[in-house]
Design a protein around this motif. Structure first.
Motif, PDB file in Angstrom:
ATOM      1  N   THR A 170       0.834  -1.195   0.000  1.00 44.64           N
ATOM      2  CA  THR A 170       0.000   0.000   0.000  1.00 44.64           C
ATOM      3  C   THR A 170       0.872   1.249   0.000  1.00 44.64           C
ATOM      4  O   THR A 170       2.027   1.209   0.405  1.00 44.64           O
ATOM      5  CB  THR A 170      -0.929   0.044   1.229  1.00 44.64           C
ATOM      6  OG1 THR A 170      -0.140  -0.058   2.412  1.00 44.64           O
ATOM      7  CG2 THR A 170      -1.943  -1.065   1.208  1.00 44.64           C
ATOM      8  N   GLU A 226       1.017   5.398   1.262  1.00 45.26           N
ATOM      9  CA  GLU A 226       0.466   6.327   2.249  1.00 45.26           C
ATOM     10  C   GLU A 226       1.063   7.707   2.009  1.00 45.26           C
ATOM     11  O   GLU A 226       2.256   7.832   1.776  1.00 45.26           O
ATOM     12  CB  GLU A 226       0.831   5.902   3.674  1.00 45.26           C
ATOM     13  CG  GLU A 226       0.370   4.532   4.080  1.00 45.26           C
ATOM     14  CD  GLU A 226       0.955   4.105   5.407  1.00 45.26           C
ATOM     15  OE1 GLU A 226       0.911   4.912   6.373  1.00 45.26           O
ATOM     16  OE2 GLU A 226       1.470   2.976   5.489  1.00 45.26           O
ATOM     17  N   ASP A 227       0.237   8.720   2.084  1.00 44.67           N
ATOM     18  CA  ASP A 227       0.689  10.103   1.949  1.00 44.67           C
ATOM     19  C   ASP A 227       0.613  10.758   3.329  1.00 44.67           C
ATOM     20  O   ASP A 227      -0.462  10.836   3.925  1.00 44.67           O
ATOM     21  CB  ASP A 227      -0.207  10.843   0.964  1.00 44.67           C
ATOM     22  CG  ASP A 227       0.222  12.279   0.731  1.00 44.67           C
ATOM     23  OD1 ASP A 227       1.116  12.779   1.445  1.00 44.67           O
ATOM     24  OD2 ASP A 227      -0.344  12.917  -0.171  1.00 44.67           O
ATOM     25  N   MET A 274      -2.206   6.161  -8.327  1.00 44.70           N
ATOM     26  CA  MET A 274      -2.953   6.905  -7.303  1.00 44.70           C
ATOM     27  C   MET A 274      -2.112   7.933  -6.543  1.00 44.70           C
ATOM     28  O   MET A 274      -2.642   8.939  -6.072  1.00 44.70           O
ATOM     29  CB  MET A 274      -3.579   5.932  -6.296  1.00 44.70           C
ATOM     30  CG  MET A 274      -4.608   5.023  -6.899  1.00 44.70           C
ATOM     31  SD  MET A 274      -6.048   5.978  -7.443  1.00 44.70           S
ATOM     32  CE  MET A 274      -6.697   4.935  -8.705  1.00 44.70           C
ATOM     33  N   TYR A 275      -0.799   7.677  -6.418  1.00 41.62           N
ATOM     34  CA  TYR A 275       0.076   8.570  -5.642  1.00 41.62           C
ATOM     35  C   TYR A 275       1.165   9.242  -6.469  1.00 41.62           C
ATOM     36  O   TYR A 275       1.827  10.151  -5.988  1.00 41.62           O
ATOM     37  CB  TYR A 275       0.756   7.799  -4.510  1.00 41.62           C
ATOM     38  CG  TYR A 275      -0.188   7.341  -3.433  1.00 41.62           C
ATOM     39  CD1 TYR A 275      -0.502   8.164  -2.354  1.00 41.62           C
ATOM     40  CD2 TYR A 275      -0.761   6.080  -3.476  1.00 41.62           C
ATOM     41  CE1 TYR A 275      -1.362   7.742  -1.359  1.00 41.62           C
ATOM     42  CE2 TYR A 275      -1.619   5.645  -2.489  1.00 41.62           C
ATOM     43  CZ  TYR A 275      -1.917   6.483  -1.430  1.00 41.62           C
ATOM     44  OH  TYR A 275      -2.770   6.058  -0.449  1.00 41.62           O
ATOM     45  N   MET A 324      -5.134   9.933  -4.675  1.00 43.00           N
ATOM     46  CA  MET A 324      -4.952   9.532  -3.281  1.00 43.00           C
ATOM     47  C   MET A 324      -3.998  10.451  -2.517  1.00 43.00           C
ATOM     48  O   MET A 324      -3.828  10.296  -1.311  1.00 43.00           O
ATOM     49  CB  MET A 324      -4.460   8.077  -3.187  1.00 43.00           C
ATOM     50  CG  MET A 324      -5.491   7.063  -3.646  1.00 43.00           C
ATOM     51  SD  MET A 324      -7.024   7.099  -2.688  1.00 43.00           S
ATOM     52  CE  MET A 324      -6.449   6.486  -1.131  1.00 43.00           C
ATOM     53  N   ARG A 325      -3.398  11.393  -3.204  1.00 39.12           N
ATOM     54  CA  ARG A 325      -2.542  12.356  -2.507  1.00 39.12           C
ATOM     55  C   ARG A 325      -3.388  13.317  -1.694  1.00 39.12           C
ATOM     56  O   ARG A 325      -4.461  13.743  -2.129  1.00 39.12           O
ATOM     57  CB  ARG A 325      -1.698  13.153  -3.498  1.00 39.12           C
ATOM     58  CG  ARG A 325      -0.533  12.395  -4.048  1.00 39.12           C
ATOM     59  CD  ARG A 325       0.391  13.354  -4.748  1.00 39.12           C
ATOM     60  NE  ARG A 325       1.527  12.648  -5.310  1.00 39.12           N
ATOM     61  CZ  ARG A 325       2.585  13.258  -5.803  1.00 39.12           C
ATOM     62  NH1 ARG A 325       2.654  14.582  -5.803  1.00 39.12           N
ATOM     63  NH2 ARG A 325       3.573  12.554  -6.297  1.00 39.12           N
ATOM     64  N   LYS A 326      -2.907  13.691  -0.551  1.00 39.11           N
ATOM     65  CA  LYS A 326      -3.651  14.596   0.318  1.00 39.11           C
ATOM     66  C   LYS A 326      -3.739  16.006  -0.254  1.00 39.11           C
ATOM     67  O   LYS A 326      -4.634  16.758   0.109  1.00 39.11           O
ATOM     68  CB  LYS A 326      -3.040  14.610   1.716  1.00 39.11           C
ATOM     69  CG  LYS A 326      -3.291  13.296   2.429  1.00 39.11           C
ATOM     70  CD  LYS A 326      -2.825  13.322   3.848  1.00 39.11           C
ATOM     71  CE  LYS A 326      -3.194  12.002   4.505  1.00 39.11           C
ATOM     72  NZ  LYS A 326      -2.744  11.916   5.866  1.00 39.11           N
TER      73      LYS A 326
END
Length: 153
Positions: A57, A59-60, A114-115, A139-141
């Motif tokens: 996975t 994560e940002d 997604m990132y 999916m980036r903040k």
């Protein structure tokens, strides 16, 4: 090897990594530039034999990215969470692990899409889910979607 013995062996083999744990997993955190070296050791060392990667996975964390790998030894019955920290948000990249685990290939493509994290030397790094004309990394903040107006507070 029980959980405590596994943790002690990991600390011995990877003295520069950081470790934590939760109820289910020992968590080893390393830098992105060490990921191939660490995973090759985890896979090939007779004490570890992590032969199966069952999840990856992204994560940002706004200032950096984390790639999280879940590994299992089907021979020895233990599991591990491996985290690799990517500091560069402008050009995030990490080596592919698809040559070590076939399960990595599609997961890395999804994380790339997604990132926007580039997996170096990936055999087929292209979009998997979104249309080719899609811009940005949802999916980036810091992603802004003017149609659905998704914003951080």
């Amino acid at each position: 090897m029980d959980r405590e013995a596994l943790k002690n062996k990991l600390i011995e083999v990877f003295p520069n990594a950081s470790f934590s744990e939760n109820k289910q997993f020992i968590i080893l955190t390393t830098t992105s530039d060490k990921i191939t070296e660490v995973v090759e050791t985890l896979k090939n060392n007779i004490d570890f034999r992590f032969d199966y990667m069952f999840c990856i996975t992204g994560e940002d964390w706004l200032n950096y990215f984390i790639i999280t790998y879940h590994l299992r030894s089907t021979h020895l019955g233990h599991e591990l969470v491996l985290k690799a920290k990517i500091e560069n948000r402008e050009k995030p990249e990490i080596e592919t692990l698809s040559h070590l685990y076939s399960t990595a290939e599609l997961n890395e493509r999804e994380i790339f899409e997604m990132y926007g994290i580039h997996f170096l030397h990936h055999p087929d790094l292209r979009k998997l889910l979104l249309p080719d004309e899609w811009e940005g990394f949802p999916m980036r903040k810091d992603y802004y979607d003017p149609i659905h107006i998704v914003e951080l507070e």
